[in-house]
Design a protein around this motif. Structure first.
Motif, short mmCIF file in Angstrom:
data_model
loop_
_atom_site.label_atom_id
_atom_site.label_comp_id
_atom_site.label_asym_id
_atom_site.label_seq_id
_atom_site.Cartn_x
_atom_site.Cartn_y
_atom_site.Cartn_z
N ARG A 72 55.45 42.65 45.61
CA ARG A 72 54.32 43.44 44.67
C ARG A 72 54.22 44.86 44.79
O ARG A 72 54.29 45.70 44.06
CB ARG A 72 52.90 42.67 44.79
CG ARG A 72 53.12 41.32 44.11
CD ARG A 72 51.78 40.52 44.58
NE ARG A 72 51.78 39.20 43.98
CZ ARG A 72 50.96 38.31 44.20
NH1 ARG A 72 49.92 38.67 45.16
NH2 ARG A 72 50.84 37.00 43.86
N ALA A 73 54.29 45.21 46.00
CA ALA A 73 54.46 46.76 46.50
C ALA A 73 55.41 47.31 45.98
O ALA A 73 55.27 48.45 45.21
CB ALA A 73 54.21 47.04 47.96
N GLU A 74 56.81 46.77 45.92
CA GLU A 74 57.94 47.35 45.68
C GLU A 74 58.01 47.56 43.99
O GLU A 74 58.30 48.67 43.47
CB GLU A 74 59.07 46.62 45.91
CG GLU A 74 60.46 46.91 45.55
CD GLU A 74 61.61 46.25 46.14
OE1 GLU A 74 62.52 46.76 46.33
OE2 GLU A 74 61.48 44.73 46.45
N GLN A 75 57.35 46.57 43.23
CA GLN A 75 57.10 46.67 41.87
C GLN A 75 56.55 48.00 41.49
O GLN A 75 56.61 48.72 40.47
CB GLN A 75 56.48 45.41 41.26
CG GLN A 75 57.56 44.17 41.43
CD GLN A 75 56.76 42.88 41.15
OE1 GLN A 75 55.72 42.75 40.84
NE2 GLN A 75 57.68 41.79 40.92
N HIS A 76 55.33 48.25 42.16
CA HIS A 76 54.64 49.40 42.11
C HIS A 76 55.28 50.67 42.29
O HIS A 76 55.24 51.76 41.42
CB HIS A 76 53.34 49.15 42.80
CG HIS A 76 52.24 48.37 42.47
ND1 HIS A 76 51.66 48.71 41.30
CD2 HIS A 76 51.73 47.21 42.62
CE1 HIS A 76 50.54 47.81 40.91
NE2 HIS A 76 50.56 46.76 41.74
N ILE A 90 52.93 59.17 40.52
CA ILE A 90 53.14 58.69 41.82
C ILE A 90 51.68 58.19 42.52
O ILE A 90 51.52 57.35 43.42
CB ILE A 90 53.78 59.87 42.85
CG1 ILE A 90 54.14 59.59 44.00
CG2 ILE A 90 53.12 61.08 42.59
CD1 ILE A 90 54.88 58.24 44.30
N GLU A 91 50.94 59.05 42.02
CA GLU A 91 49.40 58.58 42.69
C GLU A 91 49.03 57.02 42.54
O GLU A 91 48.36 56.24 43.36
CB GLU A 91 48.30 59.44 42.29
CG GLU A 91 46.97 59.19 42.92
CD GLU A 91 45.91 60.24 42.43
OE1 GLU A 91 44.73 59.84 41.88
OE2 GLU A 91 46.23 61.44 42.37
N GLU A 92 49.14 56.89 41.24
CA GLU A 92 48.75 55.55 40.84
C GLU A 92 49.91 54.53 41.38
O GLU A 92 49.24 53.40 41.73
CB GLU A 92 48.74 55.21 39.28
CG GLU A 92 48.30 54.01 38.65
CD GLU A 92 48.50 53.99 37.24
OE1 GLU A 92 48.44 52.64 36.39
OE2 GLU A 92 48.64 55.06 36.45
N ARG A 93 50.99 54.69 41.63
CA ARG A 93 52.07 53.88 42.23
C ARG A 93 51.53 53.62 43.42
O ARG A 93 51.93 52.39 44.07
CB ARG A 93 53.28 54.23 41.85
CG ARG A 93 53.93 54.29 40.26
CD ARG A 93 55.11 54.43 40.11
NE ARG A 93 56.17 54.95 41.02
CZ ARG A 93 56.37 56.18 40.87
NH1 ARG A 93 56.13 56.98 40.13
NH2 ARG A 93 57.20 56.88 41.86
N VAL A 94 51.32 54.64 44.27
CA VAL A 94 50.88 54.44 45.67
C VAL A 94 49.86 53.63 45.96
O VAL A 94 49.77 52.86 46.82
CB VAL A 94 51.07 55.87 46.38
CG1 VAL A 94 50.21 55.90 47.64
CG2 VAL A 94 52.22 56.72 46.51
N THR A 95 48.69 53.98 45.10
CA THR A 95 47.44 53.24 45.48
C THR A 95 47.78 51.62 45.02
O THR A 95 47.34 50.93 45.81
CB THR A 95 46.33 53.67 44.08
OG1 THR A 95 46.28 54.88 44.39
CG2 THR A 95 45.06 52.88 44.26
N GLY A 96 48.59 51.29 44.06
CA GLY A 96 48.90 50.16 43.65
C GLY A 96 49.72 49.39 44.75
O GLY A 96 49.41 48.09 45.07
N ALA A 97 50.55 50.15 45.16
CA ALA A 97 51.59 49.36 46.50
C ALA A 97 50.47 49.19 47.46
O ALA A 97 50.66 48.14 48.52
CB ALA A 97 52.56 50.71 46.76
#
Length: 204
Positions: A72-76, A90-97
């Motif tokens: 799931r982290a990789e998908q983010h 990138i901020e949203e993707r890092v938070t999601g990961a």
């Protein structure tokens, strides 16, 4: 993969799902191999054809949780064209990961009446699993940050950090923020605020 191998994998996954539910409901100490077998509707002998003992099953549950979290982290971090977060910054993707990596364990401990006991057993039995997952996630996160730097979304050089160093700080801080968080929602709020401040520093 052969049909036989697929069936074997499906049966193993079913055992781990049933065991995870049993551990959460009754704790580790009060769960027996017989309890897991009964929950799944199979014989104890069937369990022993896949796992050596209860410790082995507990480790298997932990591995499965870590593997799902990493996927799931990789998908983010690296969304594909078909993913919902393709246009996320990138901020949203890092938070999601970070949420994908850390929230399953925070959720398990906070929602189970046996969270403390499960955490103790997790520490006793799964140290090597945690280290491997930790290393894989930080490497993945560092790669995403380096990619963002190449694209100009963040400026690692100006911050004096490498992607690897920034990933380590983010990951360790995210782990620390779990302490005393009452539930996953509270943890997410903390994490969002922290990542926003951290990433702002990488954008200046």
């Amino acid at each position: 993969m052969s049909n036989y191998s697929s069936k074997q994998t499906t049966k193993r996954d079913a055992i781990l799902t049933a065991a995870g539910e049993q551990f959460n409901q009754y704790g580790f100490q009060k769960t027996s191999m017989e309890d897991i077998a009964q929950r799944l509707g199979v014989s104890r002998a069937s369990l022993y054809s896949y796992f050596t003992n209860k410790d082995d099953i507990f480790r298997g549950v932990s591995m499965a949780i870590h593997e799902r979290a990493l996927q799931r982290a990789e998908q983010h971090l690296f969304p594909q064209a078909s993913d919902d977060n393709t246009n996320a910054g990138i901020e949203e993707r890092v938070t999601g990961a970070l949420m994908a990596r850390h929230s399953p364990f925070q959720k398990a401990v906070s929602q189970s009446a046996h969270g403390g006991e499960l955490f103790d057993e997790y520490s006793r039995l799964c140290g090597d699993i945690v280290r491997e997952s930790h290393d894989r996630f930080q490497s993945m996160l560092g790669k995403a940050l380096n990619q963002a730097a190449r694209e100009g979304s963040i400026h690692l050089k100006a911050s004096g950090l490498t992607g690897k160093q920034a990933a380590e700080l983010l990951n360790l801080s995210a782990a620390g923020l779990k302490h005393s968080a009452t539930d996953t929602a509270a943890y997410k709020k903390r994490l969002e605020k922290f990542v926003a401040v951290f990433m702002r520093g990488l954008k200046t």
